[in-house]
Design an enzyme around this catalytic site. Sequence first.
Site, PDB file in Angstrom:
ATOM      1  N   SER A  45      -4.007   3.192  -8.503  1.00  0.00           N
ATOM      2  CA  SER A  45      -4.782   4.434  -8.522  1.00  0.00           C
ATOM      3  C   SER A  45      -5.676   4.480  -9.754  1.00  0.00           C
ATOM      4  CB  SER A  45      -3.836   5.636  -8.536  1.00  0.00           C
ATOM      5  OG  SER A  45      -4.547   6.835  -8.761  1.00  0.00           O
ATOM      6  N   TYR A  82       3.757  10.223 -11.038  1.00  0.00           N
ATOM      7  CA  TYR A  82       2.780   9.435 -10.271  1.00  0.00           C
ATOM      8  C   TYR A  82       2.023   8.466 -11.175  1.00  0.00           C
ATOM      9  CZ  TYR A  82      -1.192   8.358  -7.247  1.00  0.00           C
ATOM     10  OH  TYR A  82      -2.145   7.698  -6.508  1.00  0.00           O
ATOM     11  N   ASN A 106       0.796  -1.216   0.000  1.00  0.00           N
ATOM     12  CA  ASN A 106       0.000   0.000   0.000  1.00  0.00           C
ATOM     13  C   ASN A 106       0.835   1.275   0.000  1.00  0.00           C
ATOM     14  OD1 ASN A 106      -2.340   1.870   0.913  1.00  0.00           O
ATOM     15  ND2 ASN A 106      -0.935   1.921   2.668  1.00  0.00           N
TER      16      ASN A 106
END
Length: 252
Positions: A134, A147, A83
């Site tokens: 994500s 990201y 995570n």
Amino acid sequence: MANQKTILITGATSGIGESLLQRYLANGYQVIACGRNEEKLKQLSDQNSDVIPLAFDITNIEQICNAANKLTEIKHIDILMLNAGDCRYIDNAKSFDGALFASVIATNLQFLGYMLENFLPKVAVGGQVVFVSSSATILPFPRAEAYGASKAGIDYLAKSLRLDLKAENIAVTLVHPGFIKTPLTDKNDFPMPFLLTSEQAANRIYQGVNARKAYLQFPKRLTFIMKLFALLPDFIWQSIALKNENNKRNDK
């Protein structure tokens, strides 16, 4: 407890990770809580004897190896929950920040290889590996080169690993959260529609992992809209994304 299950959670000292820790403790799990904050880990273990604190930096190979070696009494892990991660943005694409890009890629993706090398052998037959990616991988966003690329890499890693672990009866769950209120997202300077709390995210992840789902995407309203835009011609999403970015700059 003889039949007590064990889960290892990285990034367990804040945000989604801490909420997951509390959710799994409430359901009778033994939790190996991983993070850099030794004081917070000690606090968590003092509060509950089912918490095994494991302090290390996921971007340090030696610390990863040493942490795995400390788990000599843990014969197997039922769930490996990967995570922990980082979220930083490329604010000026023309003056591309290579060091920032490399750092985010290393934290979110590269060092997962060392985590898998050291902890995957402990995952029991019939166990699970969970990757928290994500929803940003559905569509390209301004400033999200580092990201987004790192999370897209996680997606491929999870999907490929799912194939290779099938013979071991180890399930792989890929999680695509939307916007979740955490210390990382508190720094965001743009609107975050359908924002969820970390507790709400943890509840959804717990339920999906318990059902051994291959994919978890939430909130559904957000991911549905994003998938719809992904099906349309690129120029439609580009015009929306760039308009929002220009409005944000003009407001400064």
